[in-house]
Write a protein that holds these residues in place. Sequence first.
Motif, PDB file in Angstrom:
ATOM      1  N   GLU A  53      71.269 157.942  85.998  1.00 38.80           N
ATOM      2  CA  GLU A  53      70.298 157.782  87.079  1.00 38.80           C
ATOM      3  C   GLU A  53      69.118 156.900  86.693  1.00 38.80           C
ATOM      4  OE1 GLU A  53      70.857 158.854  90.146  1.00 38.80           O
ATOM      5  OE2 GLU A  53      72.792 159.545  89.390  1.00 38.80           O
ATOM      6  N   THR A  54      69.076 156.470  85.410  1.00 41.30           N
ATOM      7  CA  THR A  54      67.963 155.621  84.969  1.00 41.30           C
ATOM      8  C   THR A  54      67.995 154.298  85.728  1.00 41.30           C
ATOM      9  OG1 THR A  54      68.058 156.605  82.762  1.00 41.30           O
ATOM     10  CG2 THR A  54      66.899 154.499  82.983  1.00 41.30           C
ATOM     11  N   ARG A  55      66.829 153.904  86.275  1.00 43.36           N
ATOM     12  CA  ARG A  55      66.750 152.670  87.048  1.00 43.36           C
ATOM     13  C   ARG A  55      66.646 151.473  86.112  1.00 43.36           C
ATOM     14  NH1 ARG A  55      68.943 153.718  91.522  1.00 43.36           N
ATOM     15  NH2 ARG A  55      68.144 151.672  92.212  1.00 43.36           N
ATOM     16  N   VAL A  56      67.355 150.435  86.453  1.00 42.73           N
ATOM     17  CA  VAL A  56      67.402 149.228  85.638  1.00 42.73           C
ATOM     18  C   VAL A  56      67.175 148.022  86.537  1.00 42.73           C
ATOM     19  CG1 VAL A  56      68.809 147.827  84.087  1.00 42.73           C
ATOM     20  CG2 VAL A  56      69.048 150.313  84.057  1.00 42.73           C
ATOM     21  N   ASP A  57      66.317 147.095  86.106  1.00 40.51           N
ATOM     22  CA  ASP A  57      66.149 145.814  86.781  1.00 40.51           C
ATOM     23  C   ASP A  57      67.134 144.816  86.190  1.00 40.51           C
ATOM     24  OD1 ASP A  57      64.140 146.763  88.364  1.00 40.51           O
ATOM     25  OD2 ASP A  57      62.513 145.968  87.107  1.00 40.51           O
ATOM     26  N   VAL A  58      67.816 144.076  87.067  1.00 40.27           N
ATOM     27  CA  VAL A  58      68.773 143.061  86.618  1.00 40.27           C
ATOM     28  C   VAL A  58      68.324 141.710  87.178  1.00 40.27           C
ATOM     29  CG1 VAL A  58      71.173 142.323  86.525  1.00 40.27           C
ATOM     30  CG2 VAL A  58      70.620 144.772  86.664  1.00 40.27           C
ATOM     31  N   PRO A  59      67.645 140.905  86.354  1.00 44.84           N
ATOM     32  CA  PRO A  59      67.241 139.577  86.838  1.00 44.84           C
ATOM     33  C   PRO A  59      68.430 138.609  86.775  1.00 44.84           C
ATOM     34  CG  PRO A  59      66.417 139.930  84.619  1.00 44.84           C
ATOM     35  CD  PRO A  59      67.106 141.191  85.007  1.00 44.84           C
ATOM     36  N   LEU A  60      68.643 137.915  87.860  1.00 52.40           N
ATOM     37  CA  LEU A  60      69.694 136.901  87.899  1.00 52.40           C
ATOM     38  C   LEU A  60      69.066 135.572  87.496  1.00 52.40           C
ATOM     39  CD1 LEU A  60      71.373 137.919  91.281  1.00 52.40           C
ATOM     40  CD2 LEU A  60      71.855 138.749  88.969  1.00 52.40           C
ATOM     41  N   PHE A  61      69.562 134.983  86.416  1.00 58.06           N
ATOM     42  CA  PHE A  61      68.890 133.787  85.916  1.00 58.06           C
ATOM     43  C   PHE A  61      69.914 132.720  85.537  1.00 58.06           C
ATOM     44  CE2 PHE A  61      69.774 136.517  82.341  1.00 58.06           C
ATOM     45  CZ  PHE A  61      70.256 135.657  81.360  1.00 58.06           C
ATOM     46  N   ASP A  62      69.482 131.498  85.687  1.00 55.67           N
ATOM     47  CA  ASP A  62      70.254 130.385  85.146  1.00 55.67           C
ATOM     48  C   ASP A  62      69.996 130.314  83.647  1.00 55.67           C
ATOM     49  OD1 ASP A  62      71.161 129.619  87.688  1.00 55.67           O
ATOM     50  OD2 ASP A  62      69.293 128.501  88.032  1.00 55.67           O
ATOM     51  N   ASN A  63      70.976 129.846  82.853  1.00 57.35           N
ATOM     52  CA  ASN A  63      70.766 129.684  81.422  1.00 57.35           C
ATOM     53  C   ASN A  63      69.536 128.815  81.194  1.00 57.35           C
ATOM     54  OD1 ASN A  63      71.422 130.085  78.712  1.00 57.35           O
ATOM     55  ND2 ASN A  63      72.580 128.170  78.600  1.00 57.35           N
ATOM     56  N   ALA A  64      68.637 129.290  80.365  1.00 55.30           N
ATOM     57  CA  ALA A  64      67.373 128.622  80.042  1.00 55.30           C
ATOM     58  C   ALA A  64      66.327 128.804  81.136  1.00 55.30           C
ATOM     59  CB  ALA A  64      67.565 127.145  79.753  1.00 55.30           C
ATOM     60  N   GLY A  65      66.601 129.684  82.106  1.00 57.85           N
ATOM     61  CA  GLY A  65      65.593 129.975  83.114  1.00 57.85           C
ATOM     62  C   GLY A  65      64.482 130.848  82.557  1.00 57.85           C
ATOM     63  N   THR A  66      63.466 131.109  83.378  1.00 60.56           N
ATOM     64  CA  THR A  66      62.321 131.931  82.957  1.00 60.56           C
ATOM     65  C   THR A  66      62.248 133.185  83.808  1.00 60.56           C
ATOM     66  OG1 THR A  66      61.058 130.018  82.203  1.00 60.56           O
ATOM     67  CG2 THR A  66      59.817 132.018  82.704  1.00 60.56           C
ATOM     68  N   ILE A  67      62.087 134.328  83.120  1.00 61.77           N
ATOM     69  CA  ILE A  67      61.922 135.611  83.790  1.00 61.77           C
ATOM     70  C   ILE A  67      60.498 136.069  83.560  1.00 61.77           C
ATOM     71  CG2 ILE A  67      62.655 138.013  83.858  1.00 61.77           C
ATOM     72  CD1 ILE A  67      65.392 137.039  82.861  1.00 61.77           C
ATOM     73  N   VAL A  68      59.791 136.375  84.625  1.00 60.76           N
ATOM     74  CA  VAL A  68      58.403 136.810  84.536  1.00 60.76           C
ATOM     75  C   VAL A  68      58.373 138.331  84.594  1.00 60.76           C
ATOM     76  CG1 VAL A  68      56.121 136.726  85.586  1.00 60.76           C
ATOM     77  CG2 VAL A  68      57.601 134.691  85.622  1.00 60.76           C
ATOM     78  N   VAL A  69      57.696 138.930  83.596  1.00 61.09           N
ATOM     79  CA  VAL A  69      57.530 140.380  83.571  1.00 61.09           C
ATOM     80  C   VAL A  69      56.134 140.699  84.055  1.00 61.09           C
ATOM     81  CG1 VAL A  69      57.527 142.453  82.138  1.00 61.09           C
ATOM     82  CG2 VAL A  69      59.135 140.593  81.658  1.00 61.09           C
ATOM     83  N   GLY A  70      56.045 141.434  85.168  1.00 56.61           N
ATOM     84  CA  GLY A  70      54.741 141.764  85.727  1.00 56.61           C
ATOM     85  C   GLY A  70      54.922 142.529  87.008  1.00 56.61           C
ATOM     86  N   PHE A  71      54.244 142.131  88.073  1.00 56.04           N
ATOM     87  CA  PHE A  71      54.343 142.822  89.349  1.00 56.04           C
ATOM     88  C   PHE A  71      54.535 141.802  90.472  1.00 56.04           C
ATOM     89  CE2 PHE A  71      51.922 145.560  86.558  1.00 56.04           C
ATOM     90  CZ  PHE A  71      52.558 146.787  86.731  1.00 56.04           C
ATOM     91  N   GLY A  72      55.243 142.199  91.468  1.00 53.02           N
ATOM     92  CA  GLY A  72      55.477 141.313  92.611  1.00 53.02           C
ATOM     93  C   GLY A  72      56.955 141.270  92.944  1.00 53.02           C
ATOM     94  N   THR A  73      57.279 140.731  94.100  1.00 48.81           N
ATOM     95  CA  THR A  73      58.657 140.761  94.575  1.00 48.81           C
ATOM     96  C   THR A  73      59.573 139.846  93.794  1.00 48.81           C
ATOM     97  OG1 THR A  73      58.122 139.053  96.184  1.00 48.81           O
ATOM     98  CG2 THR A  73      57.948 141.346  96.911  1.00 48.81           C
ATOM     99  N   THR A  74      59.027 138.875  93.071  1.00 50.54           N
ATOM    100  CA  THR A  74      59.868 137.953  92.301  1.00 50.54           C
ATOM    101  C   THR A  74      59.733 138.175  90.797  1.00 50.54           C
ATOM    102  OG1 THR A  74      58.118 136.276  92.284  1.00 50.54           O
ATOM    103  CG2 THR A  74      59.731 136.202  94.080  1.00 50.54           C
ATOM    104  N   SER A  75      59.131 139.307  90.443  1.00 47.89           N
ATOM    105  CA  SER A  75      58.942 139.591  89.022  1.00 47.89           C
ATOM    106  C   SER A  75      59.613 140.909  88.666  1.00 47.89           C
ATOM    107  CB  SER A  75      57.450 139.675  88.675  1.00 47.89           C
ATOM    108  OG  SER A  75      56.806 138.456  88.937  1.00 47.89           O
ATOM    109  N   VAL A  76      60.009 141.022  87.396  1.00 42.87           N
ATOM    110  CA  VAL A  76      60.505 142.288  86.879  1.00 42.87           C
ATOM    111  C   VAL A  76      59.320 143.213  86.708  1.00 42.87           C
ATOM    112  CG1 VAL A  76      61.698 143.409  84.975  1.00 42.87           C
ATOM    113  CG2 VAL A  76      62.401 141.127  85.706  1.00 42.87           C
ATOM    114  N   GLY A  78      56.703 146.004  85.402  1.00 47.54           N
ATOM    115  CA  GLY A  78      56.088 146.068  84.072  1.00 47.54           C
ATOM    116  C   GLY A  78      56.850 146.781  82.993  1.00 47.54           C
ATOM    117  N   ASN A  79      57.117 148.095  83.146  1.00 50.59           N
ATOM    118  CA  ASN A  79      57.707 148.861  82.053  1.00 50.59           C
ATOM    119  C   ASN A  79      59.122 149.339  82.361  1.00 50.59           C
ATOM    120  OD1 ASN A  79      55.386 148.542  80.548  1.00 50.59           O
ATOM    121  ND2 ASN A  79      54.451 150.419  81.332  1.00 50.59           N
ATOM    122  N   ASN A  80      59.779 148.745  83.383  1.00 54.79           N
ATOM    123  CA  ASN A  80      61.150 149.124  83.693  1.00 54.79           C
ATOM    124  C   ASN A  80      62.106 148.667  82.592  1.00 54.79           C
ATOM    125  OD1 ASN A  80      60.229 150.120  86.062  1.00 54.79           O
ATOM    126  ND2 ASN A  80      61.468 148.819  87.396  1.00 54.79           N
TER     127      ASN A  80
END
Length: 464
Positions: A53-76, A78-80
């Motif tokens: 039941e642990t919730r997991v964020d799965v960012p879909l990224f292109d190779n060499a893309g950038t994932i932003v960790v923070g808050f907002g609809t397009t960000s992962v 904070g502590n997930n």
Amino acid sequence: MNTSRVLPTSQNKETFKSHLRAYKNVFSSPILSARFEEVSPIMLSHISGITSETRVDVPLFDNAGTIVVGFGTTSVSGNNLIYLPGLENDFVNLQVGSATTTLTFTSTGFNVGGSAVSIGGGFELGDKYFTVKGLGGGLVQSGNIPPPAIYSITPSAVSVNEGSSISFTVNTTNVGAGTTLYYSTGGTASAADFSNNSLSGSFSLVSTGSTTGIATFVRSIATDFDTESGEVFNIVIRTGSVSGTAVTTSSNITIGDTVPSVTITESATSVDEGGSVTFTISGSNIPNGTYYYTIYEEEGTIASTDFNPANLDGSFTVNNNSGSLTITLAEDLATEGTDKFRIQIRRDSISGNIIATSNTITVGDTSQGVGSNSSGKTFGPVQVNRDDSNPGYESDWYAIANLDQIPDGSSIALFIDTSGSMTMATVQASYDKLLAKLNARGITITTVTNSSEDWITPFLVDLP
């Protein structure tokens, strides 16, 4: 994870991970939210404590893309938990605030800034600390940066004498119990100044609370015969190894010189030929180790052959200010005057500095000349040794029998009685010495042995 895209059952997990890049545009948000149950089939391993039941964020990224960790609809968030569906040698940029780093996927985790980070390990980025929670892709979780570790070291004294010990107490904060720390030694002291002949070592912390640890270790100072002044040392605490990062250093400790006191005591001041005398070494602050002795003549004539074995020097050990050696006088048939000797105790070698000298030992001459008690019907005494085949312990049968009186090239017979405990092995060295002297003069010998105490029949032989 719900999507209208269906992965063919013939394709494997790695293919699915690579398809997530192609599926990225299908989703309205590049960030998927899933339960761990939905992620676990495509992972290889993970730490305990994560449930279906642990919730997991799965960012879909292109190779060499950038994932932003923070808050907002397009960000992962904070502590997930974040699952990064990458393949080995893929890489992705991770951003926290204005800080960015590159994660390269490996078979055991990530390479982050040139450092390998495996499951259970972590790395800092911005104001976050990321811990690797799973492999097969990568499962990471961010949190607060751990508080810094704090170390201190306190010696039990500001000086220590040779032959004594000093303890060091190490206190830590934010260092786990059981952690191994290391130490090295600075200052003017050398390895030889310590009892274990080492300048480095390790120790483990024990816990005194939820975030504190403590350890105590001891350094013992060796004793020596050198006169030194102003020797100092300090202890440097390190992480990782004895040459690792230095985290705290003690104050300087001064080593005080002590002067060893060495006394030698003999068990007797006179000893007859064939007897022994034991020399006992005692005192204070004597360094443990190997010491040497030499025998020197004080009166008369002292030679190596006066001792059994035939040596005028040797070695012995001293431990805890105590040692001993025993000297045995050889028996011989030579009538000698008064002989006296002393024992010198030396350090380092048989020619090293003398650190103690015994009292004078007087040797009692107990030898008797061959045949000196002859009565006309009996002839004696004749003294021989059991040499047990050891050269240096043999008797000179040639001299005892006065074989110089017979001409070169003569022929003689020898009977050896082996009826008791004597065998050829017990007199082999004496026998060999006799043969060498006879051979040098061309004298032949017929040797007969038996154990029946028949002293007549064996001589009924034809001599050469």
